[in-house]
Write a protein that holds these residues in place. Structure first.
Motif, PDB file in Angstrom:
ATOM      1  N   ILE A  38       0.794  -1.284  -0.084  1.00 22.71           N
ATOM      2  CA  ILE A  38       0.032   0.105   0.029  1.00 22.71           C
ATOM      3  C   ILE A  38       0.779   1.207   0.110  1.00 22.71           C
ATOM      4  N   ASN A  39       1.894   1.231   0.953  1.00 21.79           N
ATOM      5  CA  ASN A  39       2.619   2.226   0.979  1.00 21.79           C
ATOM      6  C   ASN A  39       3.641   2.547  -0.410  1.00 21.79           C
ATOM      7  N   LYS A  40       3.912   1.538  -1.142  1.00 19.17           N
ATOM      8  CA  LYS A  40       4.714   1.645  -2.386  1.00 19.17           C
ATOM      9  C   LYS A  40       3.770   2.227  -3.458  1.00 19.17           C
ATOM     10  N   THR A  41       2.530   1.706  -3.213  1.00 25.98           N
ATOM     11  CA  THR A  41       1.418   2.124  -4.379  1.00 25.98           C
ATOM     12  C   THR A  41       1.366   3.859  -4.203  1.00 25.98           C
ATOM     13  N   MET A  42       1.055   4.338  -2.907  1.00 29.35           N
ATOM     14  CA  MET A  42       0.935   5.587  -2.714  1.00 29.35           C
ATOM     15  C   MET A  42       2.238   6.382  -2.941  1.00 29.35           C
ATOM     16  N   GLU A  43       3.352   5.873  -2.764  1.00 29.95           N
ATOM     17  CA  GLU A  43       4.768   6.558  -3.173  1.00 29.95           C
ATOM     18  C   GLU A  43       4.768   6.653  -4.722  1.00 29.95           C
ATOM     19  N   GLU A  44       4.263   5.810  -5.526  1.00 30.48           N
ATOM     20  CA  GLU A  44       4.384   5.490  -7.134  1.00 30.48           C
ATOM     21  C   GLU A  44       3.359   6.723  -7.547  1.00 30.48           C
ATOM     22  N   THR A  45       2.241   6.734  -6.844  1.00 32.74           N
ATOM     23  CA  THR A  45       1.271   7.775  -7.195  1.00 32.74           C
ATOM     24  C   THR A  45       1.824   9.048  -7.018  1.00 32.74           C
ATOM     25  N   LEU A  46       2.473   9.543  -5.908  1.00 34.81           N
ATOM     26  CA  LEU A  46       3.041  10.770  -5.976  1.00 34.81           C
ATOM     27  C   LEU A  46       4.121  10.843  -6.707  1.00 34.81           C
ATOM     28  N   GLU A  47       4.850  10.005  -6.884  1.00 36.51           N
ATOM     29  CA  GLU A  47       6.029  10.071  -7.772  1.00 36.51           C
ATOM     30  C   GLU A  47       5.689  10.349  -9.262  1.00 36.51           C
ATOM     31  N   GLU A  48       4.304   9.814  -9.750  1.00 37.94           N
ATOM     32  CA  GLU A  48       3.798   9.978 -10.949  1.00 37.94           C
ATOM     33  C   GLU A  48       3.193  11.463 -11.042  1.00 37.94           C
ATOM     34  N   GLU A  49       2.390  11.913 -10.077  1.00 39.83           N
ATOM     35  CA  GLU A  49       2.073  12.952 -10.178  1.00 39.83           C
ATOM     36  C   GLU A  49       3.002  14.226 -10.306  1.00 39.83           C
ATOM     37  N   ILE A  50       4.045  14.058  -9.341  1.00 39.25           N
ATOM     38  CA  ILE A  50       5.063  15.108  -9.477  1.00 39.25           C
ATOM     39  C   ILE A  50       6.066  15.075 -10.867  1.00 39.25           C
TER      40      ILE A  50
END
Length: 462
Positions: A38-50
């Motif tokens: 779950i944490n990795k998915t959220m981090e990937e979402t952040l990275e994708e948006e930035i």
């Protein structure tokens, strides 16, 4: 702790504890993997948006807006109930220029102490967010800053549901595995109860009962087989003890009765010195008989219980025969028996010397007893291959073929008019046979009635 617990409950407890530890590790691993995912998915979402906004600003020829057209119309920026993504964009002077529509109250602050593109947690309106921030660069110059956040509410809720489910499943699983292990253990040790039941039913008067062997040849099968073997040995020893007691009482009764009767006669009235001497000598002969019987009984007991010390030695067999003849010389003289030893060959033997002496003595004792007055005993030998044959032959009363079959059995004595006045216990030849088996000596007995008996002792020589 487990002293008063039954075996099946003990096994079930051990299984349950082991299963609990393993299940706890598995559940912990599951929770860790899900949480990490779950944490990795959220981090990937952040990275994708930035990365999306940084690339847009970086490659836009003329920077008119910090966001792409229709960016704020996307669901993750307008809705706060379904995986929302919050974005705040500042210019180079840290003034807020763009804000995602779902940020209805407070703005996302730039955190100067946090590293760029490195996720960190912060609270926004009592909601825990995972944030990441980065600079916006256009034509090599910093033109702004972006802060992106994703809500952890739904993910944390999912983790709480997972934790609750695991905490409910864990004790139920432990209880079920305990009951299942207890049932399996009860079925597995059922043969043990059969062993206990059979063992409890066995007594000194009921030694023939044995444990029924399980169908599966496992450890319980080996245990049952071992106990049955132990019971076989125990039964054999008890039978031998009873036989020894019965034999001893039977054989000792006669000389004791004779001694008792002789002494009772002596005290009834005064007698002459010659009469006293006669009765005393007669009593001493019975005492000697008792002594010999006891010695023979003890020897038989030691032979049957394998308690004799077996020590081989090298000796000359002819010398042992001559020594035995010397021990019986008085009896030979009493019956005027001649002994012919001129055909005995000298031979070195590696065997149990004490056993061989007893064997030869017992055979010579029988030869003397059943030899006729003025009879003859011939002792000779011959060698055949690696075998040394010692032949002891008399011209006494002999025996028929039927008696010859049982002559080596314990307490067997020939009962006819020729043996009525011959004393004996029927033990000597039986002892000789048992010792011969231990010494690897073969005994062959041949006899014809009124012609004599021939005994051949065969030794293995090198």
């Amino acid at each position: 702790m487990f002293k008063n617990i039954s075996v099946k409950n003990r096994i079930a407890t051990f299984y349950s504890i082991s299963f609990s530890v393993i299940l706890l590790l598995i559940f912990g691993l599951i929770f860790f993997i899900v949480n990490r995912g779950i944490n990795k998915t959220m981090e990937e979402t952040l990275e994708e948006e930035i990365n999306s906004h940084v690339d847009y600003v970086l490659h836009e020829p003329v920077l008119v807006s910090f966001v792409q057209e229709r960016e704020w119309e996307e669901v993750e920026h307008t809705d706060i109930s379904l995986n929302p993504v919050f974005i705040a964009i500042y210019n180079k002077d840290f003034k807020l220029v763009e804000n995602s529509p779902n940020l209805v109250q407070n703005k996302l602050e730039w955190h100067p102490n946090q590293a760029e593109n490195s996720p960190f947690y912060a609270n926004y309106n009592s909601i825990k967010l995972l944030l990441s921030q980065s600079k916006l660069i256009h034509h090599g110059e910093i033109v702004g800053y972006i802060v992106v956040g994703v809500s952890t509410k739904h993910n944390q809720l999912a983790l709480e549901y997972l934790k609750t489910a695991l905490l409910i499943i864990f004790p139920i699983s432990v209880i079920l595995i305990f009951l299942l292990a207890r049932f399996i253990a009860s079925k597995s040790i059922k043969p043990v109860f059969n062993v206990i039941k059979t063992a409890q039913s066995i007594s000194e008067n009921n030694l023939t009962e044995r444990i029924i062997l399980p169908e599966n040849k496992d450890e319980l099968y080996q245990l049952s087989l071992t106990i049955n073997s132990l019971l076989d040995r125990l039964e054999f020893q008890i039978i031998k003890a009873k036989q020894f007691s019965a034999d001893a009482s039977h054989e000792l009764r006669t000389p004791l009765a004779i001694i008792k009767g002789t002494l009772e006669i002596l005290i009834r009235r005064d007698r002459t010195k010659e009469e006293y001497n006669e009765k005393i000598h007669y009593t001493l002969r019975q005492v000697d008989r008792l002594y010999n019987l006891v010695e023979q009984f003890l020897l038989i007991s030691r032979v049957e219980n394998n308690s004799l010390e077996l020590k081989k030695s090298i000796f000359e067999i002819k010398n042992e025969v001559l020594n035995s003849i010397e021990r019986f010389q008085i009896l030979f003289d009493e019956k005027q028996i001649s002994v012919d030893t001129k055909n005995i060959e000298s031979q070195i033997i590696d065997n149990y010397k004490e056993f061989i002496d007893i064997i030869i003595d017992n055979i010579l004792s029988n030869a003397v007893k059943y030899a006729n007055l003025n009879g003859k005993i011939t002792i000779s030998s011959f060698i055949e291959s690696n075998l040394y044959h010692l032949v002891i032959e008399d011209n006494g009363i002999g025996m028929n073929e039927e008696d010859l079959k049982f002559i080596q059995d314990r307490y067997f004595r020939i009962q006819n008019e020729n043996t009525l006045n011959i004393s004996g216990s029927g033990l000597g030849l039986n002892i000789a046979t048992k010792l011969a088996q231990l010494a690897n000596v073969n005994i062959l007995i041949e006899s014809k009635q009124q012609k004599g008996t021939r005994v051949i002792l065969t030794f293995v020589i090198e």
